[in-house]
Design an enzyme around this catalytic site. Structure first.
Site, mmCIF file in Angstrom:
data_model
loop_
_atom_site.group_PDB
_atom_site.id
_atom_site.type_symbol
_atom_site.label_atom_id
_atom_site.label_comp_id
_atom_site.label_asym_id
_atom_site.label_seq_id
_atom_site.Cartn_x
_atom_site.Cartn_y
_atom_site.Cartn_z
ATOM 1 C CG HIS A 299 -32.076 31.108 -29.806
ATOM 2 N ND1 HIS A 299 -31.408 30.717 -30.936
ATOM 3 C CD2 HIS A 299 -31.767 32.406 -29.631
ATOM 4 C CE1 HIS A 299 -30.716 31.734 -31.419
ATOM 5 N NE2 HIS A 299 -30.913 32.773 -30.637
ATOM 6 C CE1 TYR B 171 -28.015 23.146 -32.983
ATOM 7 C CE2 TYR B 171 -25.960 21.957 -33.284
ATOM 8 C CZ TYR B 171 -26.764 22.785 -32.526
ATOM 9 O OH TYR B 171 -26.310 23.263 -31.324
ATOM 10 N N PRO C 136 -18.376 19.622 -30.039
ATOM 11 C CG PRO C 136 -17.661 21.178 -31.621
ATOM 12 C CD PRO C 136 -17.296 19.884 -30.989
ATOM 13 C CE LYS D 289 -26.413 19.208 -23.391
ATOM 14 N NZ LYS D 289 -27.282 20.357 -23.337
ATOM 15 C CE1 TYR E 59 -28.357 22.277 -28.888
ATOM 16 C CE2 TYR E 59 -30.211 23.768 -28.597
ATOM 17 C CZ TYR E 59 -28.961 23.500 -29.104
ATOM 18 O OH TYR E 59 -28.296 24.454 -29.831
HETATM 19 P P1 FAD Z 1 -11.195 26.586 -20.404
HETATM 20 O O1 FAD Z 1 -12.202 27.540 -20.938
HETATM 21 O O2 FAD Z 1 -10.323 25.853 -21.350
HETATM 22 O O3 FAD Z 1 -10.308 27.385 -19.363
HETATM 23 C C1 FAD Z 1 -9.098 26.882 -18.850
HETATM 24 C C2 FAD Z 1 -8.186 28.041 -18.517
HETATM 25 O O4 FAD Z 1 -7.025 27.533 -17.859
HETATM 26 C C3 FAD Z 1 -7.691 28.768 -19.756
HETATM 27 O O5 FAD Z 1 -7.947 30.155 -19.634
HETATM 28 C C4 FAD Z 1 -6.205 28.437 -19.809
HETATM 29 O O6 FAD Z 1 -5.432 29.504 -20.326
HETATM 30 C C5 FAD Z 1 -5.897 28.187 -18.352
HETATM 31 N N1 FAD Z 1 -4.731 27.318 -18.121
HETATM 32 C C6 FAD Z 1 -4.329 26.245 -18.842
HETATM 33 N N2 FAD Z 1 -3.233 25.694 -18.305
HETATM 34 C C7 FAD Z 1 -2.938 26.426 -17.200
HETATM 35 C C8 FAD Z 1 -1.918 26.348 -16.217
HETATM 36 N N3 FAD Z 1 -0.990 25.389 -16.266
HETATM 37 N N4 FAD Z 1 -1.908 27.260 -15.234
HETATM 38 C C9 FAD Z 1 -2.866 28.234 -15.165
HETATM 39 N N5 FAD Z 1 -3.859 28.359 -16.077
HETATM 40 C C10 FAD Z 1 -3.896 27.461 -17.070
HETATM 41 N N6 FAD Z 1 -19.487 24.721 -24.988
HETATM 42 C C11 FAD Z 1 -20.827 25.001 -24.806
HETATM 43 O O7 FAD Z 1 -21.328 24.756 -23.709
HETATM 44 N N7 FAD Z 1 -21.608 25.535 -25.773
HETATM 45 C C12 FAD Z 1 -21.107 25.832 -26.987
HETATM 46 O O8 FAD Z 1 -21.828 26.366 -27.816
HETATM 47 C C13 FAD Z 1 -19.705 25.542 -27.239
HETATM 48 N N8 FAD Z 1 -19.131 25.858 -28.409
HETATM 49 C C14 FAD Z 1 -17.770 25.765 -28.549
HETATM 50 C C15 FAD Z 1 -17.212 26.216 -29.714
HETATM 51 C C16 FAD Z 1 -15.833 26.176 -29.860
HETATM 52 C C17 FAD Z 1 -15.246 26.715 -31.147
HETATM 53 C C18 FAD Z 1 -14.985 25.657 -28.823
HETATM 54 C C19 FAD Z 1 -13.499 25.620 -28.983
HETATM 55 C C20 FAD Z 1 -15.556 25.198 -27.662
HETATM 56 C C21 FAD Z 1 -16.937 25.241 -27.507
HETATM 57 N N9 FAD Z 1 -17.535 24.823 -26.329
HETATM 58 C C22 FAD Z 1 -18.893 25.004 -26.174
HETATM 59 C C23 FAD Z 1 -16.729 24.281 -25.243
HETATM 60 C C24 FAD Z 1 -16.387 25.320 -24.188
HETATM 61 O O9 FAD Z 1 -15.756 26.434 -24.796
HETATM 62 C C25 FAD Z 1 -15.466 24.694 -23.109
HETATM 63 O O10 FAD Z 1 -16.054 23.502 -22.673
HETATM 64 C C26 FAD Z 1 -15.248 25.642 -21.918
HETATM 65 O O11 FAD Z 1 -14.337 26.660 -22.269
HETATM 66 C C27 FAD Z 1 -14.691 24.885 -20.702
HETATM 67 O O12 FAD Z 1 -14.406 25.799 -19.676
HETATM 68 P P2 FAD Z 1 -13.212 25.506 -18.643
HETATM 69 O O13 FAD Z 1 -13.226 26.664 -17.702
HETATM 70 O O14 FAD Z 1 -13.351 24.147 -18.102
HETATM 71 O O15 FAD Z 1 -11.900 25.468 -19.517
HETATM 72 C C1 DHB Z 2 -22.404 27.358 -31.036
HETATM 73 C C2 DHB Z 2 -21.484 26.370 -30.793
HETATM 74 C C3 DHB Z 2 -21.906 25.065 -30.724
HETATM 75 O O1 DHB Z 2 -21.030 24.089 -30.457
HETATM 76 C C4 DHB Z 2 -23.240 24.723 -30.909
HETATM 77 O O2 DHB Z 2 -23.616 23.417 -30.857
HETATM 78 C C5 DHB Z 2 -24.161 25.723 -31.152
HETATM 79 C C6 DHB Z 2 -23.729 27.047 -31.211
HETATM 80 C C7 DHB Z 2 -21.935 28.752 -31.112
HETATM 81 O O3 DHB Z 2 -20.723 28.961 -30.985
HETATM 82 O O4 DHB Z 2 -22.766 29.646 -31.296
#
Ligand code: FAD
Ligand code: DHB
Length: 392
Positions: A72, A204, A296, A300, A388
């Site tokens: 995009h 947005y 969200p 980021k 962004y």
């Molecule tokens: P996580 O993805 O949370 O991974 C942690 C892992 O550790 C999990 O698989 C969990 O099961 C495991 N775990 C937990 N406890 C234990 C334990 N005790 N022992 C072993 N394993 C364990 N971010 C963006 O950059 N762009 C976006 O557009 C965006 N949109 C989002 C939309 C939604 C609906 C949500 C919920 C989040 C969004 N985010 C977005 C945020 C993004 O998903 C998270 O920041 C990202 O998943 C972080 O990655 P991580 O590996 O740090 O943690």
């Molecule tokens: C999506 C999630 C976000 O938090 C955002 O700011 C833009 C897009 C997505 O899930 O596509």
């Protein structure tokens, strides 16, 4: 069991770290409480900054992302009955890619397993030990139950990539860390819809009924969100009620229409900002959501997880190749600089785009004026675009 780096959590942070370490000849084992099926199917983030794409490409795991992700070059802001485009490419020379987080997970798991990497799924009772061990006398360790057996891994370092609710952050003594946080009085209702995208770029939308966001997942699936009460329940939202709300918040009289389709997933997420500092205690390092959360709105979270582990992998590489602890010493401060900028941006976007029930009429007018400024001023559009796409 013995390894160089024990990684707790197989999200984007843990899996990518394990892969980056492997590319540098450093061994690791990843522990994950959930099953492979579960982590590969959980719907979360969608937006990758250019810098995250570069890291995935350089690590050799970007092939599907390049093919299937949607590049995009701009993003739209809708308010006051009009839509305004911000040209990310023209303003910053960079873009974003919409490629779902669970696809990144699928690519990383495949790469780790193809290279003989160890990911232990469905581990229980994960606990950290000796994280303040002196080097050369004792080793940090992680104990857990896997396939019914109690196991223990000794390592040089333990990396907590276990998300916000994991066990790693609480292992840092509370008096040696500071938690900064804010919760928001709203959440996001997210749906997946079987239909062609309504827009080529993300929209947005700020509206008095609340924020809404149009995103995509593929040429046949849309990802839509709208601001809701974080304590609400998906069962209170029939498909008809969801569509009525989205039409009301997104459509104006410019002829643009939101495509409807079968809704096949619904969920509500709460919103918070959170930072734990420092992100290290002796032989334990935190990365990704284990150390910080952003609302969200700025897209980021996954990008910060990726940039944290890039930095940490470089620090570990210096340690193993040159015997230097400099990078490890600097990790927390360096990571936190970027994290705080993303915290600021996510908070700013959230404040600018959501409806706050307790806002005074004055505050509502000022909020609108801020949006008008962002789209009217090239300097402000550029600042938004730089944040962004992660252009720093
Ligand atoms: P996580 O993805 O949370 O991974 C942690 C892992 O550790 C999990 O698989 C969990 O099961 C495991 N775990 C937990 N406890 C234990 C334990 N005790 N022992 C072993 N394993 C364990 N971010 C963006 O950059 N762009 C976006 O557009 C965006 N949109 C989002 C939309 C939604 C609906 C949500 C919920 C989040 C969004 N985010 C977005 C945020 C993004 O998903 C998270 O920041 C990202 O998943 C972080 O990655 P991580 O590996 O740090 O943690
Ligand atoms: C999506 C999630 C976000 O938090 C955002 O700011 C833009 C897009 C997505 O899930 O596509």
């Amino acid at each position: 069991m013995r390894t160089q780096v024990a990684i707790v959590g197989a999200g984007p942070a843990g899996l990518l770290l394990s892969h980056l370490l492997h590319l540098n000849g450093i061994e690791s084992i990843v522990l994950e409480t959930r099953s492979r099926l579960d982590i590969e199917a959980t719907i979360r983030a969608g937006v990758l900054e250019q810098g995250s794409m570069d890291i995935l490409n350089d690590a050799g795991v970007g092939e599907r992302m390049r093919k299937e992700g949607a590049l995009h070059h701009g993003v739209e802001f809708a308010f006051g009955g009009r839509r305004h485009r911000i040209d990310l490419l023209e303003l910053t020379g960079k873009a974003i890619t919409v490629y779902p987080q669970h696809e990144v997970i699928i690519d990383l798991v495949a790469a780790r397993l193809a290279a003989g990497g160890q990911i232990l799924f469905e581990t229980g009772e994960v606990a950290l030990h000796n994280i303040d061990a002196q080097r050369d006398t004792e080793r940090p360790a992680v104990s857990f139950v896997h396939q019914g057996e109690a196991r223990r891994i000794e390592a040089d370092f333990v990396i907590g990539c276990d998300g916000f609710h994991g066990v790693s952050r609480p292992a840092i003594p509370a008096n040696l860390r500071q938690d900064f946080q804010r919760t928001y009085p709203f959440g996001w209702f997210g749906i997946l819809v079987e239909s062609a995208p309504s827009s080529d770029e993300l929209i947005y939308a700020q509206h008095e009924r609340g924020f809404a966001l149009v995103s995509t997942r593929s040429p046949t699936v849309q990802r839509l969100y709208f601001q809701c009460d974080p304590k609400d329940h998906v069962d209170n939202w029939s498909d008809d009620r969801i569509w009525a709300e989205l039409h009301a918040r997104l459509e104006h009289d410019d002829g643009w229409k939101l495509n409807e389709g079968r809704i096949f997933q619904k969920g509500i997420i709460g919103m918070r900002s959170f930072v734990c500092a420092p992100m290290r205690h002796k032989r334990l390092f935190l990365a990704g959501d284990a150390a910080h959360i952003v609302p969200p709105t700025g897209a980021k979270g996954m990008n910060l997880a990726i940039s944290d582990v890039k930095l940490l992998s470089q620090a570990l590489e210096r340690f193993y190749k040159q015997g230097s602890e400099d990078g490890l010493e600097r990790y927390s401060d360096e990571a936190l600089k970027r994290i705080w900028r993303a915290e600021y941006f996510s908070w700013w976007m959230t404040r600018m785009l959501h409806t706050f029930a307790d806002a005074s009429p004055f505050e509502r007018q000022v909020q609108r004026a801020e949006l008008e400024n962002v789209v009217a001023s090239r300097a402000m559009s550029t600042a938004l675009a730089e944040n962004y796409v992660g252009a720093f």
